[in-house]
Design an enzyme around this catalytic site. Sequence first.
Site, PDB file in Angstrom:
ATOM      1  CD  GLU A 276      -1.657  -2.408   1.627  1.00  0.00           C
ATOM      2  OE1 GLU A 276      -0.462  -2.603   1.950  1.00  0.00           O
ATOM      3  OE2 GLU A 276      -2.542  -3.291   1.723  1.00  0.00           O
TER       4      GLU A 276
ATOM      5  CG  PHE B 262     -10.244  -9.580  11.178  1.00  0.00           C
ATOM      6  CD1 PHE B 262      -9.051 -10.042  11.708  1.00  0.00           C
ATOM      7  CD2 PHE B 262     -10.416  -9.593   9.799  1.00  0.00           C
ATOM      8  CE1 PHE B 262      -8.047 -10.518  10.882  1.00  0.00           C
ATOM      9  CE2 PHE B 262      -9.427 -10.059   8.964  1.00  0.00           C
ATOM     10  CZ  PHE B 262      -8.228 -10.520   9.509  1.00  0.00           C
ATOM     11  CD  GLN B 263      -7.530  -7.325   7.665  1.00  0.00           C
ATOM     12  OE1 GLN B 263      -8.354  -7.034   6.807  1.00  0.00           O
ATOM     13  NE2 GLN B 263      -6.371  -7.899   7.366  1.00  0.00           N
TER      14      GLN B 263
ATOM     15  CE  LYS C 124     -17.368  -6.576   3.133  1.00  0.00           C
ATOM     16  NZ  LYS C 124     -16.688  -7.836   3.512  1.00  0.00           N
TER      17      LYS C 124
ATOM     18  CG  MET D  48      22.643  11.852   3.773  1.00  0.00           C
ATOM     19  SD  MET D  48      23.901  12.907   3.022  1.00  0.00           S
ATOM     20  CE  MET D  48      23.073  13.381   1.500  1.00  0.00           C
TER      21      MET D  48
END
Length: 568
Positions: free
Chosen positions: A51, A119-120, A169, A481
Amino acid sequence: MTKTSGANALINALDKQKVDTIFGILGGAILPVYDALCGHKTIRHILARHEQGAAHAAEGYARASGKPGVCMATSGPGATNLVTGIANAYMDSSPVIALTGQVPSVGVNTSYMIGRDAFQEADIIGITTPITKHNYQPRSVAEIPTVVNNAFYIATTGRPGPVLIDLPKNVQAEVAEVEYTPRIDARGYCPTLEPDLTTISQAADLLANAERPLILAGGGVILSNASDELTHMSDLLIAPVATTFMGKGAFPEGHPLSVGSIGMHGNPAANRLMGEADVLLAIGTRFSDRATANLSSFAPNAKKIHMDIDAAEIGKNIDVDVSVLGDAKVSLQTLYAATQKKLQKNEESTWAKRVNEVKEKLSPILKDNPQDLVPKMLLTELRKMLPENAIVTTEVGQNQMWSALYFKALKPRTFISSGGLGTMGFGFPAALGAKVACPDRPVVDIAGDGSFLMTENELACSVAEDIPVIVIVLNNSVLGMVAQWQRMLYKGRYMAVNLGKSPDFVKLAEAYGAQGMRVGSIAEFQTAVKKALKSKVTTVIDVPIGSEEDVVPFVPPGCGLPQQMGDY
Protein backbone atom coordinates in the site's frame (compact mmCIF):
# COMPACT_ATOMS: atom_id res chain seq x y z
CA MET A 1 -32.15 10.68 -8.21
CA THR A 2 -30.65 7.26 -8.88
CA LYS A 3 -30.97 4.13 -6.77
CA THR A 4 -27.60 2.44 -6.35
CA SER A 5 -25.18 0.91 -3.87
CA GLY A 6 -22.66 2.94 -1.92
CA ALA A 7 -19.82 1.24 -3.81
CA ASN A 8 -21.34 2.17 -7.16
CA ALA A 9 -21.99 5.69 -5.92
CA LEU A 10 -18.30 6.02 -5.06
CA ILE A 11 -17.10 4.74 -8.45
CA ASN A 12 -19.62 6.92 -10.32
CA ALA A 13 -18.53 9.98 -8.32
CA LEU A 14 -14.87 9.23 -9.12
CA ASP A 15 -15.80 8.85 -12.77
CA LYS A 16 -17.42 12.28 -12.73
CA GLN A 17 -14.15 13.68 -11.35
CA LYS A 18 -12.48 12.20 -14.47
CA VAL A 19 -10.37 9.74 -12.46
CA ASP A 20 -8.67 7.38 -14.89
CA THR A 21 -6.34 5.44 -12.56
CA ILE A 22 -6.48 4.01 -9.05
CA PHE A 23 -3.36 2.52 -7.45
CA GLY A 24 -4.31 0.06 -4.75
CA ILE A 25 -4.53 -3.29 -3.03
CA LEU A 26 -7.85 -4.88 -2.20
CA GLY A 27 -8.99 -6.66 0.96
CA GLY A 28 -12.12 -7.77 2.76
CA ALA A 29 -13.38 -4.37 3.92
CA ILE A 30 -13.18 -2.78 0.46
CA LEU A 31 -14.48 -5.71 -1.63
CA PRO A 32 -17.82 -4.10 -2.58
CA VAL A 33 -15.94 -1.17 -4.15
CA TYR A 34 -13.68 -3.55 -6.08
CA ASP A 35 -16.76 -5.43 -7.24
CA ALA A 36 -18.25 -2.16 -8.51
CA LEU A 37 -14.95 -1.41 -10.27
CA CYS A 38 -14.93 -4.79 -12.02
CA GLY A 39 -15.03 -4.26 -15.78
CA HIS A 40 -15.15 -0.47 -15.52
CA LYS A 41 -14.33 1.04 -18.90
CA THR A 42 -12.60 4.30 -18.00
CA ILE A 43 -10.97 3.72 -14.61
CA ARG A 44 -7.86 1.55 -14.65
CA HIS A 45 -6.89 -0.18 -11.43
CA ILE A 46 -3.19 -0.86 -10.91
CA LEU A 47 -2.40 -3.55 -8.36
CA ALA A 48 0.54 -2.40 -6.25
CA ARG A 49 2.52 -4.86 -4.16
CA HIS A 50 2.39 -2.77 -0.98
CA GLU A 51 0.00 0.00 0.00
CA GLN A 52 2.91 2.41 0.61
CA GLY A 53 3.89 1.88 -3.03
CA ALA A 54 0.31 2.60 -4.10
CA ALA A 55 0.31 5.93 -2.23
CA HIS A 56 3.70 6.98 -3.64
CA ALA A 57 2.56 6.00 -7.14
CA ALA A 58 -0.53 8.16 -6.74
CA GLU A 59 1.68 11.07 -5.70
CA GLY A 60 4.04 10.50 -8.65
CA TYR A 61 1.00 10.53 -10.94
CA ALA A 62 -0.22 13.79 -9.38
CA ARG A 63 3.11 15.59 -9.52
CA ALA A 64 3.84 14.59 -13.11
CA SER A 65 0.35 15.36 -14.43
CA GLY A 66 -0.93 18.16 -12.20
CA LYS A 67 -4.09 16.11 -11.64
CA PRO A 68 -5.01 14.47 -8.32
CA GLY A 69 -3.71 10.94 -7.81
CA VAL A 70 -5.91 8.25 -6.26
CA CYS A 71 -4.90 5.28 -4.09
CA MET A 72 -7.06 2.69 -2.33
CA ALA A 73 -6.68 0.08 0.40
CA THR A 74 -8.66 -2.04 2.75
CA SER A 75 -9.13 -1.36 6.47
CA GLY A 76 -6.65 -1.92 9.30
CA PRO A 77 -3.15 -2.74 8.02
CA GLY A 78 -4.07 -1.81 4.47
CA ALA A 79 -5.04 1.65 5.64
CA THR A 80 -2.09 2.07 7.99
CA ASN A 81 0.33 0.99 5.25
CA LEU A 82 -0.87 4.02 3.29
CA VAL A 83 0.10 6.36 6.09
CA THR A 84 3.73 7.00 5.08
CA GLY A 85 2.61 7.84 1.56
CA ILE A 86 -0.14 10.14 2.83
CA ALA A 87 2.33 11.91 5.14
CA ASN A 88 4.75 12.33 2.24
CA ALA A 89 2.02 13.89 0.11
CA TYR A 90 1.06 16.21 2.97
CA MET A 91 4.62 17.44 3.51
CA ASP A 92 5.12 18.03 -0.21
CA SER A 93 1.66 19.56 -0.84
CA SER A 94 0.57 16.92 -3.35
CA PRO A 95 -3.11 16.39 -4.23
CA VAL A 96 -3.76 12.74 -3.35
CA ILE A 97 -7.13 11.12 -2.66
CA ALA A 98 -6.78 8.09 -0.36
CA LEU A 99 -9.74 5.68 -0.25
CA THR A 100 -9.97 3.12 2.55
CA GLY A 101 -12.45 0.46 3.49
CA GLN A 102 -13.62 0.29 7.09
CA VAL A 103 -15.34 -2.33 9.21
CA PRO A 104 -19.14 -1.97 9.22
CA SER A 105 -20.69 0.84 11.16
CA VAL A 106 -23.49 -1.61 12.01
CA GLY A 107 -23.18 -5.38 12.43
CA VAL A 108 -24.99 -8.62 13.16
CA ASN A 109 -26.42 -8.62 16.69
CA THR A 110 -24.83 -5.26 17.44
CA SER A 111 -25.81 -1.70 16.74
CA TYR A 112 -22.35 -1.06 15.36
CA MET A 113 -18.88 -2.60 14.88
CA ILE A 114 -16.65 0.48 14.65
CA GLY A 115 -15.04 0.96 18.03
CA ARG A 116 -15.39 -2.71 19.09
CA ASP A 117 -11.88 -3.80 17.92
CA ALA A 118 -13.32 -5.77 15.03
CA PHE A 119 -10.97 -7.75 12.79
CA GLN A 120 -8.73 -5.37 10.82
CA GLU A 121 -10.19 -2.27 12.40
CA ALA A 122 -8.02 0.81 12.74
CA ASP A 123 -9.06 4.38 13.52
CA ILE A 124 -7.66 5.71 10.25
CA ILE A 125 -9.62 8.95 10.67
CA GLY A 126 -7.82 9.64 13.94
CA ILE A 127 -4.48 8.40 12.61
CA THR A 128 -4.50 10.61 9.52
CA THR A 129 -6.01 13.76 10.99
CA PRO A 130 -2.58 15.45 11.41
CA ILE A 131 -1.37 14.43 7.93
CA THR A 132 -4.34 15.23 5.70
CA LYS A 133 -6.03 18.46 4.70
CA HIS A 134 -9.28 16.78 5.67
CA ASN A 135 -10.83 13.33 5.99
CA TYR A 136 -14.33 11.90 5.71
CA GLN A 137 -16.23 8.84 6.88
CA PRO A 138 -19.66 8.79 5.14
CA ARG A 139 -22.34 6.97 7.15
CA SER A 140 -24.93 6.86 4.37
CA VAL A 141 -24.98 6.24 0.62
CA ALA A 142 -26.56 9.62 -0.04
CA GLU A 143 -23.53 11.45 1.38
CA ILE A 144 -21.02 9.87 -0.97
CA PRO A 145 -21.25 12.08 -4.11
CA THR A 146 -20.89 15.32 -2.13
CA VAL A 147 -18.07 13.84 -0.01
CA VAL A 148 -16.16 12.93 -3.19
CA ASN A 149 -16.76 16.41 -4.65
CA ASN A 150 -15.53 17.99 -1.43
CA ALA A 151 -12.46 15.76 -1.28
CA PHE A 152 -11.29 16.67 -4.79
CA TYR A 153 -12.03 20.36 -4.25
CA ILE A 154 -10.08 20.51 -0.99
CA ALA A 155 -7.18 18.40 -2.30
CA THR A 156 -6.62 20.54 -5.38
CA THR A 157 -7.37 24.10 -4.27
CA GLY A 158 -5.43 26.47 -2.05
CA ARG A 159 -2.29 24.70 -0.91
CA PRO A 160 -2.83 21.19 -2.33
CA GLY A 161 -2.69 18.14 -0.10
CA PRO A 162 -4.11 14.69 0.61
CA VAL A 163 -7.72 13.97 1.59
CA LEU A 164 -8.88 10.60 2.89
CA ILE A 165 -12.30 8.98 2.50
CA ASP A 166 -12.93 6.05 4.85
CA LEU A 167 -16.00 4.05 3.79
CA PRO A 168 -17.59 1.50 6.17
CA LYS A 169 -18.35 -1.81 4.47
CA ASN A 170 -22.07 -1.72 5.18
CA VAL A 171 -22.32 1.72 3.54
CA GLN A 172 -20.56 0.31 0.47
CA ALA A 173 -23.16 -2.46 0.25
CA GLU A 174 -26.31 -0.50 1.08
CA VAL A 175 -28.64 0.61 -1.72
CA ALA A 176 -30.30 3.99 -1.62
CA GLU A 177 -31.33 6.98 -3.71
CA VAL A 178 -28.43 9.28 -4.55
CA GLU A 179 -28.15 12.51 -6.47
CA TYR A 180 -25.04 13.38 -8.45
CA THR A 181 -24.62 17.13 -8.49
CA PRO A 182 -21.51 19.30 -8.60
CA ARG A 183 -22.46 20.53 -5.13
CA ILE A 184 -19.59 21.26 -2.75
CA ASP A 185 -20.21 21.71 0.96
CA ALA A 186 -16.90 22.66 2.55
CA ARG A 187 -17.93 25.17 5.17
CA GLY A 188 -15.12 27.36 6.52
CA TYR A 189 -12.75 26.42 3.68
CA CYS A 190 -12.11 29.42 1.46
CA PRO A 191 -8.56 29.72 0.08
CA THR A 192 -7.39 33.16 -0.94
CA LEU A 193 -6.29 33.27 -4.57
CA GLU A 194 -6.33 36.98 -5.46
CA PRO A 195 -3.55 39.02 -3.82
CA ASP A 196 -4.23 42.26 -2.01
CA LEU A 197 -3.27 45.16 -4.28
CA THR A 198 -1.81 47.24 -1.45
CA THR A 199 0.77 44.59 -0.61
CA ILE A 200 1.45 44.05 -4.31
CA SER A 201 2.24 47.76 -4.61
CA GLN A 202 4.58 47.58 -1.60
CA ALA A 203 6.37 44.60 -3.12
CA ALA A 204 6.67 46.37 -6.47
CA ASP A 205 8.21 49.41 -4.76
CA LEU A 206 10.89 47.25 -3.14
CA LEU A 207 11.69 45.40 -6.36
CA ALA A 208 11.72 48.54 -8.54
CA ASN A 209 14.26 50.17 -6.24
CA ALA A 210 16.39 47.08 -5.63
CA GLU A 211 20.00 47.07 -6.75
CA ARG A 212 20.58 43.38 -6.11
CA PRO A 213 17.21 41.56 -6.36
CA LEU A 214 17.10 37.79 -6.07
CA ILE A 215 14.14 35.45 -6.55
CA LEU A 216 13.69 32.25 -4.55
CA ALA A 217 11.18 29.88 -6.16
CA GLY A 218 9.63 27.04 -4.20
CA GLY A 219 7.37 24.13 -5.06
CA GLY A 220 4.35 26.43 -5.01
CA VAL A 221 5.44 27.86 -8.35
CA ILE A 222 5.22 24.40 -9.92
CA LEU A 223 1.91 23.59 -8.22
CA SER A 224 0.43 26.83 -9.54
CA ASN A 225 1.80 26.30 -13.07
CA ALA A 226 3.48 29.70 -12.72
CA SER A 227 6.85 28.94 -14.34
CA ASP A 228 6.27 31.21 -17.33
CA GLU A 229 5.28 34.09 -15.03
CA LEU A 230 8.40 33.44 -12.94
CA THR A 231 10.62 33.63 -16.02
CA HIS A 232 8.98 36.88 -17.12
CA MET A 233 9.55 38.41 -13.70
CA SER A 234 13.20 37.34 -13.65
CA ASP A 235 13.79 38.78 -17.11
CA LEU A 236 12.06 42.04 -16.13
CA LEU A 237 14.19 42.52 -13.02
CA ILE A 238 17.34 40.92 -14.47
CA ALA A 239 17.21 38.99 -11.21
CA PRO A 240 18.90 35.63 -10.64
CA VAL A 241 16.58 32.80 -9.64
CA ALA A 242 17.47 30.26 -6.97
CA THR A 243 15.12 27.42 -6.19
CA THR A 244 14.40 25.36 -3.13
CA PHE A 245 14.74 21.59 -3.50
CA MET A 246 10.97 21.32 -4.08
CA GLY A 247 11.14 24.20 -6.56
CA LYS A 248 13.71 22.46 -8.78
CA GLY A 249 12.32 22.71 -12.31
CA ALA A 250 10.20 25.80 -11.60
CA PHE A 251 12.81 27.83 -13.50
CA PRO A 252 14.80 26.28 -16.37
CA GLU A 253 18.24 25.45 -14.99
CA GLY A 254 19.76 26.16 -18.39
CA HIS A 255 18.60 29.81 -18.25
CA PRO A 256 21.44 32.38 -17.87
CA LEU A 257 19.80 33.77 -14.70
CA SER A 258 19.44 30.36 -13.03
CA VAL A 259 21.78 29.88 -10.07
CA GLY A 260 20.48 26.46 -9.02
CA SER A 261 19.07 25.31 -5.72
CA ILE A 262 19.97 26.68 -2.30
CA GLY A 263 20.44 24.89 0.98
CA MET A 264 22.41 22.23 2.77
CA HIS A 265 23.56 20.64 -0.49
CA GLY A 266 22.77 23.64 -2.63
CA ASN A 267 24.66 25.25 -5.44
CA PRO A 268 27.52 27.38 -4.02
CA ALA A 269 26.63 30.32 -6.26
CA ALA A 270 23.01 30.31 -5.01
CA ASN A 271 24.11 30.16 -1.38
CA ARG A 272 26.67 32.96 -1.88
CA LEU A 273 24.31 35.29 -3.77
CA MET A 274 21.62 34.83 -1.14
CA GLY A 275 23.94 36.65 1.24
CA GLU A 276 24.54 39.54 -1.19
CA ALA A 277 20.95 40.27 -2.30
CA ASP A 278 19.30 43.48 -1.08
CA VAL A 279 15.72 42.37 -1.92
CA LEU A 280 14.52 38.77 -1.85
CA LEU A 281 11.29 37.77 -3.57
CA ALA A 282 10.36 34.32 -2.19
CA ILE A 283 7.46 32.57 -3.93
CA GLY A 284 5.64 29.42 -2.85
CA THR A 285 8.15 28.27 -0.26
CA ARG A 286 7.89 27.47 3.43
CA PHE A 287 11.55 28.34 4.17
CA SER A 288 12.37 24.82 5.34
CA ASP A 289 15.45 24.29 7.47
CA ARG A 290 17.18 22.39 4.65
CA ALA A 291 16.77 25.44 2.42
CA THR A 292 17.68 28.22 4.84
CA ALA A 293 20.20 26.46 7.11
CA ASN A 294 20.81 28.68 10.18
CA LEU A 295 18.00 31.25 10.12
CA SER A 296 20.10 34.06 11.62
CA SER A 297 22.40 34.15 8.61
CA PHE A 298 19.79 33.64 5.89
CA ALA A 299 19.70 36.53 3.40
CA PRO A 300 20.87 38.94 6.14
CA ASN A 301 21.11 42.01 3.89
CA ALA A 302 17.80 41.61 2.09
CA LYS A 303 14.37 43.10 2.49
CA LYS A 304 12.12 40.07 2.18
CA ILE A 305 8.90 39.65 0.21
CA HIS A 306 7.05 36.37 0.84
CA MET A 307 4.36 35.35 -1.62
CA ASP A 308 2.41 32.22 -0.64
CA ILE A 309 -1.09 30.76 -0.78
CA ASP A 310 -0.94 29.42 2.77
CA ALA A 311 -1.30 32.19 5.37
CA ALA A 312 0.09 29.86 8.03
CA GLU A 313 3.48 29.80 6.30
CA ILE A 314 3.98 33.57 6.17
CA GLY A 315 6.13 34.68 9.06
CA LYS A 316 6.36 31.15 10.49
CA ASN A 317 10.06 30.56 9.90
CA ILE A 318 11.31 33.88 8.51
CA ASP A 319 10.26 37.42 9.39
CA VAL A 320 9.32 39.27 6.23
CA ASP A 321 8.91 42.91 5.23
CA VAL A 322 6.03 42.39 2.79
CA SER A 323 3.67 39.41 2.70
CA VAL A 324 1.53 38.66 -0.33
CA LEU A 325 -1.19 36.07 0.30
CA GLY A 326 -2.49 34.43 -2.86
CA ASP A 327 -1.98 31.99 -5.69
CA ALA A 328 1.54 32.18 -7.16
CA LYS A 329 0.43 32.48 -10.77
CA VAL A 330 -2.13 35.23 -10.15
CA SER A 331 0.17 37.04 -7.73
CA LEU A 332 3.12 37.00 -10.15
CA GLN A 333 0.96 38.30 -12.98
CA THR A 334 -0.28 41.15 -10.79
CA LEU A 335 3.17 41.91 -9.39
CA TYR A 336 4.72 41.94 -12.87
CA ALA A 337 2.27 44.57 -14.07
CA ALA A 338 2.78 46.73 -10.99
CA THR A 339 6.57 46.49 -11.10
CA GLN A 340 6.80 47.17 -14.82
CA LYS A 341 5.18 50.57 -14.27
CA LYS A 342 7.68 51.57 -11.60
CA LEU A 343 10.91 50.06 -12.87
CA GLN A 344 13.72 52.08 -14.41
CA LYS A 345 15.41 49.20 -16.22
CA ASN A 346 19.20 49.28 -16.19
CA GLU A 347 20.61 47.33 -19.11
CA GLU A 348 24.13 47.74 -17.68
CA SER A 349 23.22 46.05 -14.42
CA THR A 350 26.30 45.60 -12.25
CA TRP A 351 24.30 42.96 -10.36
CA ALA A 352 23.99 40.85 -13.49
CA LYS A 353 27.76 41.05 -13.96
CA ARG A 354 28.29 40.05 -10.35
CA VAL A 355 25.93 37.08 -10.74
CA ASN A 356 27.88 35.81 -13.74
CA GLU A 357 31.16 36.32 -11.89
CA VAL A 358 29.96 34.29 -8.88
CA LYS A 359 28.50 31.55 -11.07
CA GLU A 360 31.74 31.21 -12.98
CA LYS A 361 33.87 31.18 -9.86
CA LEU A 362 31.74 28.87 -7.72
CA SER A 363 30.28 26.32 -10.09
CA PRO A 364 30.64 22.83 -8.61
CA ILE A 365 33.82 21.42 -10.02
CA LEU A 366 33.76 18.49 -12.41
CA LYS A 367 37.43 17.88 -11.79
CA ASP A 368 37.24 14.13 -12.19
CA ASN A 369 38.16 12.44 -15.42
CA PRO A 370 35.07 12.49 -17.68
CA GLN A 371 35.36 8.72 -17.88
CA ASP A 372 35.28 8.18 -14.10
CA LEU A 373 32.27 6.20 -12.91
CA VAL A 374 31.29 8.69 -10.19
CA PRO A 375 27.82 10.16 -9.57
CA LYS A 376 28.52 13.67 -10.82
CA MET A 377 29.79 12.33 -14.15
CA LEU A 378 26.95 9.82 -14.45
CA LEU A 379 24.27 12.44 -13.83
CA THR A 380 25.89 15.00 -16.12
CA GLU A 381 25.99 12.34 -18.82
CA LEU A 382 22.40 11.26 -18.13
CA ARG A 383 21.19 14.85 -18.63
CA LYS A 384 22.80 14.85 -22.09
CA MET A 385 21.07 11.59 -23.02
CA LEU A 386 17.50 12.40 -21.93
CA PRO A 387 15.06 14.76 -23.68
CA GLU A 388 14.08 17.96 -21.86
CA ASN A 389 10.68 16.56 -20.94
CA ALA A 390 11.98 13.31 -19.44
CA ILE A 391 10.88 12.81 -15.84
CA VAL A 392 13.39 11.99 -13.13
CA THR A 393 12.36 10.74 -9.71
CA THR A 394 14.80 10.07 -6.92
CA GLU A 395 15.04 8.00 -3.82
CA VAL A 396 16.28 9.69 -0.64
CA GLY A 397 19.87 10.09 0.49
CA GLN A 398 23.07 10.79 -1.41
CA ASN A 399 21.46 9.79 -4.73
CA GLN A 400 18.89 12.54 -4.17
CA MET A 401 21.44 15.26 -3.42
CA TRP A 402 23.74 14.27 -6.28
CA SER A 403 20.71 14.49 -8.57
CA ALA A 404 19.80 17.94 -7.25
CA LEU A 405 23.35 19.19 -7.84
CA TYR A 406 24.26 17.64 -11.17
CA PHE A 407 21.04 16.79 -13.06
CA LYS A 408 19.61 20.01 -14.49
CA ALA A 409 15.81 20.20 -14.53
CA LEU A 410 14.78 22.15 -17.62
CA LYS A 411 11.00 22.04 -17.28
CA PRO A 412 8.49 22.00 -14.41
CA ARG A 413 7.12 18.65 -13.19
CA THR A 414 10.19 16.78 -14.48
CA PHE A 415 12.00 16.40 -11.14
CA ILE A 416 10.03 14.51 -8.48
CA SER A 417 11.48 13.66 -5.09
CA SER A 418 10.49 13.37 -1.45
CA GLY A 419 11.39 16.79 -0.05
CA GLY A 420 9.67 17.30 3.28
CA LEU A 421 9.38 13.82 4.75
CA GLY A 422 12.51 12.41 3.10
CA THR A 423 10.98 9.00 2.50
CA MET A 424 13.36 6.24 1.45
CA GLY A 425 11.59 4.01 -1.06
CA PHE A 426 9.63 6.89 -2.60
CA GLY A 427 11.32 7.17 -5.98
CA PHE A 428 10.55 3.86 -7.68
CA PRO A 429 6.77 3.72 -7.08
CA ALA A 430 6.59 7.47 -7.79
CA ALA A 431 8.28 6.74 -11.12
CA LEU A 432 5.59 4.17 -11.92
CA GLY A 433 2.88 6.72 -11.17
CA ALA A 434 4.61 9.35 -13.31
CA LYS A 435 4.91 6.88 -16.20
CA VAL A 436 1.21 6.05 -16.02
CA ALA A 437 0.45 9.78 -16.13
CA CYS A 438 2.91 10.46 -18.98
CA PRO A 439 3.27 7.18 -20.92
CA ASP A 440 5.05 8.75 -23.90
CA ARG A 441 7.93 10.25 -21.91
CA PRO A 442 11.02 8.51 -20.47
CA VAL A 443 10.86 8.14 -16.68
CA VAL A 444 14.04 7.44 -14.71
CA ASP A 445 14.38 6.72 -11.00
CA ILE A 446 17.80 7.62 -9.63
CA ALA A 447 18.22 5.35 -6.63
CA GLY A 448 20.56 4.29 -3.91
CA ASP A 449 20.75 0.61 -3.12
CA GLY A 450 19.39 1.01 0.43
CA SER A 451 16.45 3.11 -0.68
CA PHE A 452 15.56 0.94 -3.70
CA LEU A 453 15.51 -2.17 -1.50
CA MET A 454 12.60 -0.65 0.47
CA THR A 455 10.15 -0.79 -2.44
CA GLU A 456 11.84 -2.97 -5.08
CA ASN A 457 8.88 -5.37 -4.82
CA GLU A 458 7.03 -2.92 -7.09
CA LEU A 459 9.12 -4.42 -9.91
CA ALA A 460 6.38 -7.04 -9.98
CA CYS A 461 3.79 -4.28 -10.46
CA SER A 462 5.80 -2.59 -13.23
CA VAL A 463 6.10 -5.83 -15.20
CA ALA A 464 2.57 -7.14 -14.63
CA GLU A 465 0.97 -3.77 -15.39
CA ASP A 466 3.29 -2.96 -18.31
CA ILE A 467 4.78 0.22 -16.86
CA PRO A 468 8.36 0.40 -18.19
CA VAL A 469 10.67 2.78 -16.34
CA ILE A 470 14.42 2.92 -15.79
CA VAL A 471 16.03 2.52 -12.37
CA ILE A 472 19.65 3.58 -11.98
CA VAL A 473 21.00 2.14 -8.72
CA LEU A 474 24.04 4.03 -7.41
CA ASN A 475 25.22 1.00 -5.49
CA ASN A 476 27.71 1.75 -2.71
CA SER A 477 26.66 -1.07 -0.35
CA VAL A 478 25.98 1.36 2.51
CA LEU A 479 23.29 3.72 3.72
CA GLY A 480 25.33 6.45 2.12
CA MET A 481 24.07 9.75 3.56
CA VAL A 482 24.04 8.44 7.12
CA ALA A 483 27.52 7.01 6.59
CA GLN A 484 28.66 10.41 5.30
CA TRP A 485 27.33 12.14 8.42
CA GLN A 486 29.00 9.53 10.64
CA ARG A 487 32.21 10.12 8.67
CA MET A 488 32.03 13.93 8.86
CA LEU A 489 30.34 14.55 12.19
CA TYR A 490 31.04 11.44 14.32
CA LYS A 491 34.74 10.89 13.53
CA GLY A 492 34.04 8.00 11.20
CA ARG A 493 32.46 5.81 13.88
CA TYR A 494 30.25 3.76 11.58
CA MET A 495 27.23 2.11 13.13
CA ALA A 496 24.52 0.14 11.32
CA VAL A 497 25.16 1.59 7.87
CA ASN A 498 26.85 -1.33 6.12
CA LEU A 499 24.23 -3.21 4.11
CA GLY A 500 26.33 -6.35 3.95
CA LYS A 501 25.24 -8.72 1.25
CA SER A 502 22.56 -7.17 -0.91
CA PRO A 503 20.80 -8.98 -3.74
CA ASP A 504 22.40 -9.08 -7.16
CA PHE A 505 20.29 -6.30 -8.72
CA VAL A 506 20.67 -7.71 -12.23
CA LYS A 507 19.38 -11.12 -11.16
CA LEU A 508 16.72 -9.46 -8.98
CA ALA A 509 15.37 -7.53 -11.96
CA GLU A 510 15.42 -10.64 -14.14
CA ALA A 511 13.64 -12.66 -11.46
CA TYR A 512 10.71 -10.23 -11.70
CA GLY A 513 10.72 -10.39 -15.50
CA ALA A 514 12.42 -7.00 -15.88
CA GLN A 515 15.73 -6.26 -17.57
CA GLY A 516 18.95 -5.94 -15.56
CA MET A 517 22.37 -4.60 -16.52
CA ARG A 518 25.56 -3.82 -14.62
CA VAL A 519 28.02 -1.22 -15.86
CA GLY A 520 31.67 -0.57 -15.08
CA SER A 521 32.45 2.51 -17.14
CA ILE A 522 30.84 5.64 -18.56
CA ALA A 523 30.83 4.04 -22.00
CA GLU A 524 28.94 1.01 -20.65
CA PHE A 525 26.57 3.35 -18.82
CA GLN A 526 25.79 5.18 -22.07
CA THR A 527 25.12 1.88 -23.84
CA ALA A 528 22.89 0.65 -21.02
CA VAL A 529 20.80 3.85 -20.94
CA LYS A 530 20.31 3.75 -24.71
CA LYS A 531 19.17 0.13 -24.48
CA ALA A 532 16.88 0.90 -21.55
CA LEU A 533 15.23 3.79 -23.37
CA LYS A 534 14.19 1.36 -26.10
CA SER A 535 13.06 -1.36 -23.71
CA LYS A 536 9.42 -2.41 -23.35
CA VAL A 537 10.01 -3.54 -19.77
CA THR A 538 11.49 -1.85 -16.72
CA THR A 539 15.29 -1.81 -16.70
CA VAL A 540 17.47 -1.79 -13.59
CA ILE A 541 21.00 -0.49 -14.21
CA ASP A 542 23.34 -1.43 -11.38
CA VAL A 543 26.22 1.07 -11.04
CA PRO A 544 28.79 0.09 -8.39
CA ILE A 545 30.38 3.21 -6.84
CA GLY A 546 32.77 3.84 -3.95
CA SER A 547 31.33 3.54 -0.45
CA GLU A 548 33.09 6.73 0.77
CA GLU A 549 32.02 9.04 -2.06
CA ASP A 550 30.67 12.19 -0.34
CA VAL A 551 28.03 14.65 -1.47
CA VAL A 552 29.68 18.05 -1.48
CA PRO A 553 29.18 21.02 -1.21
CA PHE A 554 27.69 20.64 2.26
CA VAL A 555 26.46 23.06 4.93
CA PRO A 556 26.90 21.28 8.29
CA PRO A 557 23.87 21.27 10.62
CA GLY A 558 23.62 24.47 12.66
CA CYS A 559 25.76 26.48 10.24
CA GLY A 560 24.62 29.17 7.83
CA LEU A 561 24.65 29.07 4.04
CA PRO A 562 27.94 31.04 3.83
CA GLN A 563 29.69 28.28 5.79
CA GLN A 564 29.35 25.76 2.97
CA MET A 565 32.11 23.16 2.81
CA GLY A 566 33.35 21.46 -0.27
CA ASP A 567 34.23 20.98 -3.78
CA TYR A 568 34.02 24.29 -5.69
